[in-house]
Design an enzyme around this catalytic site. Structure first.
Site, mmCIF file in Angstrom:
data_model
loop_
_atom_site.group_PDB
_atom_site.id
_atom_site.type_symbol
_atom_site.label_atom_id
_atom_site.label_comp_id
_atom_site.label_asym_id
_atom_site.label_seq_id
_atom_site.Cartn_x
_atom_site.Cartn_y
_atom_site.Cartn_z
ATOM 1 C CG ASN A 75 -2.093 1.160 1.212
ATOM 2 O OD1 ASN A 75 -1.933 1.987 0.409
ATOM 3 N ND2 ASN A 75 -2.569 1.264 2.449
ATOM 4 C CE LYS A 77 -0.319 3.026 4.859
ATOM 5 N NZ LYS A 77 -0.457 3.219 6.122
ATOM 6 C CG HIS A 159 -5.849 1.224 5.528
ATOM 7 N ND1 HIS A 159 -5.389 2.212 6.286
ATOM 8 C CD2 HIS A 159 -4.839 0.505 5.318
ATOM 9 C CE1 HIS A 159 -3.994 2.001 6.707
ATOM 10 N NE2 HIS A 159 -3.736 1.127 6.151
ATOM 11 C CD GLU A 161 -3.251 5.381 6.806
ATOM 12 O OE1 GLU A 161 -3.465 5.250 5.558
ATOM 13 O OE2 GLU A 161 -2.328 4.860 7.484
ATOM 14 C CD GLU A 229 -3.219 -2.916 7.439
ATOM 15 O OE1 GLU A 229 -1.881 -2.628 7.059
ATOM 16 O OE2 GLU A 229 -3.980 -2.062 7.195
ATOM 17 N N GLY A 235 2.733 2.452 10.871
ATOM 18 C CA GLY A 235 3.601 3.307 10.672
ATOM 19 C C GLY A 235 4.140 3.825 11.984
ATOM 20 C CB SER A 275 5.696 -1.309 11.746
ATOM 21 O OG SER A 275 5.096 -0.175 12.190
#
Length: 319
Positions: A75, A77, A159, A161, A229, A235, A275
């Site tokens: 991904n 992003k 996701h 986000e 996730e 991240g 990560s």
């Protein structure tokens, strides 16, 4: 392994539901330690059960609880320029990738055409998001039809986000997944808990609720990959230990078995994201229920992404 794990939960918690059983096990654990987290009772007993698992014994070539092919998604992003993406594509084109892995990358929408026209056919293309229905007067959105038109085979939905920054709820994400599947795209369906939810013992409650929203909406699980996730690991550099990730993956597989079907539980690939990098992917890949990865920052580095793809070799055992 899923059968043994479900039986264990039942023995420990009596007549309560599977979700309640798992949640109770998690609540008995100490708070998350990002370095060397103590293994929970579930993990300790599960590690012994898996040694005698008939499922594992029957898969002598690759130790995977599911029956699907290893899957690694990148991904990208909101990252990249024409030049940097050209370099990344060049690195991916020259990388030596293990053949028994499905590899997918998700560039920013703006660069989908550039990537599709220059990337090797060995790697498939995914959108990072899509609209809930047919395109039209929806400023700023991307439709499933447009993704298909440009050559995408997959789309990432749910996701964290999109959930926690943009504000999409479970039901909206489920409807997106249903529309994408009905129109012929594969869906990388993301689930995962926030740090405070994990420390409150709600990891399984949150993941099961998100799974249920997909299950209530989708027409079939045939073209779905579930990506676990944990939000606290995306991240941040804080990676779930292999045991922590495996604990959730086996719970997800058990949930699918009890709430969808045994066949779907076996065939659905459950991948880990948070990560993941070239240094930790091999150890994570050794876990039986981890069927691959969804990679963020490390997918922007061609050689490192190739290392992660090739972590499939860690799953291979002597026949």
């Amino acid at each position: 392994m899923a059968v043994a794990s479900t039986s264990l939960a039942s023995q420990l918690s009596g007549p309560k539901s599977l979700s309640q059983s798992y949640s109770g096990l998690r609540r008995s654990c100490p708070k998350l330690d990002h370095s060397h987290s103590p293994r929970s009772l579930f993990q300790h007993l599960h590690s012994h059960l898996s040694l005698s698992s008939s499922r594992k014994a029957s898969r002598a070539v690759v130790a995977m609880a599911g029956t699907g092919k290893f899957f690694v998604g990148g991904n990208w992003k909101c990252n990249g320029t024409k030049d940097s993406i050209s370099k990344l594509v060049s690195d991916l084109n020259s990388a030596k990738l293990e053949p028994d892995v499905d590899v997918v990358v998700a560039p920013p929408f703006l660069y989908l055409d550039q990537v599709k026209s220059s990337l090797t056919d060995r790697i498939e293309i995914s959108g990072q998001n899509s609209w809930v229905g047919k395109g039209g007067a929806f400023t700023g959105e991307i439709s499933v039809e447009q993704l298909k038109d440009i050559g995408c085979k997959w789309v990432i939905l749910g996701h964290s986000e999109r959930r926690h920054v943009i504000g999409e709820d479970d039901q909206f994400i489920g409807k997106k997944a249903a529309y994408a599947l009905n129109e012929g795209l594969g869906v990388i369906a993301c689930i995962g808990e926030k740090l405070e939810e994990r420390e409150a013992g709600k990891t399984f409650d949150v993941c099961f609720q998100q799974l249920k929203a997909f299950a209530d909406a989708v027409p079939s699980w045939e073209n779905i990959v579930v990506a676990y996730e944990p939000v606290w690991a995306i991240g941040t550099g804080k990676v779930a230990s292999p045991q922590q990730a495996q604990e959730v993956h086996v719970a997800v597989r058990d949930w699918l078995k009890k709430n969808v079907s045994a066949e779907v539980a076996s065939k659905t690939r459950i991948i880990y994201g948070g990560s993941v990098n070239g240094g930790n992917s091999a150890e994570l890949a050794k876990e039986e229920d981890i069927d691959g990865f969804l990679v963020g920052g490390a997918s922007l580095k061609g050689p490192e992404f190739a290392t992660i793809v090739n972590a499939v070799t860690s799953k291979k055992v002597a026949a």
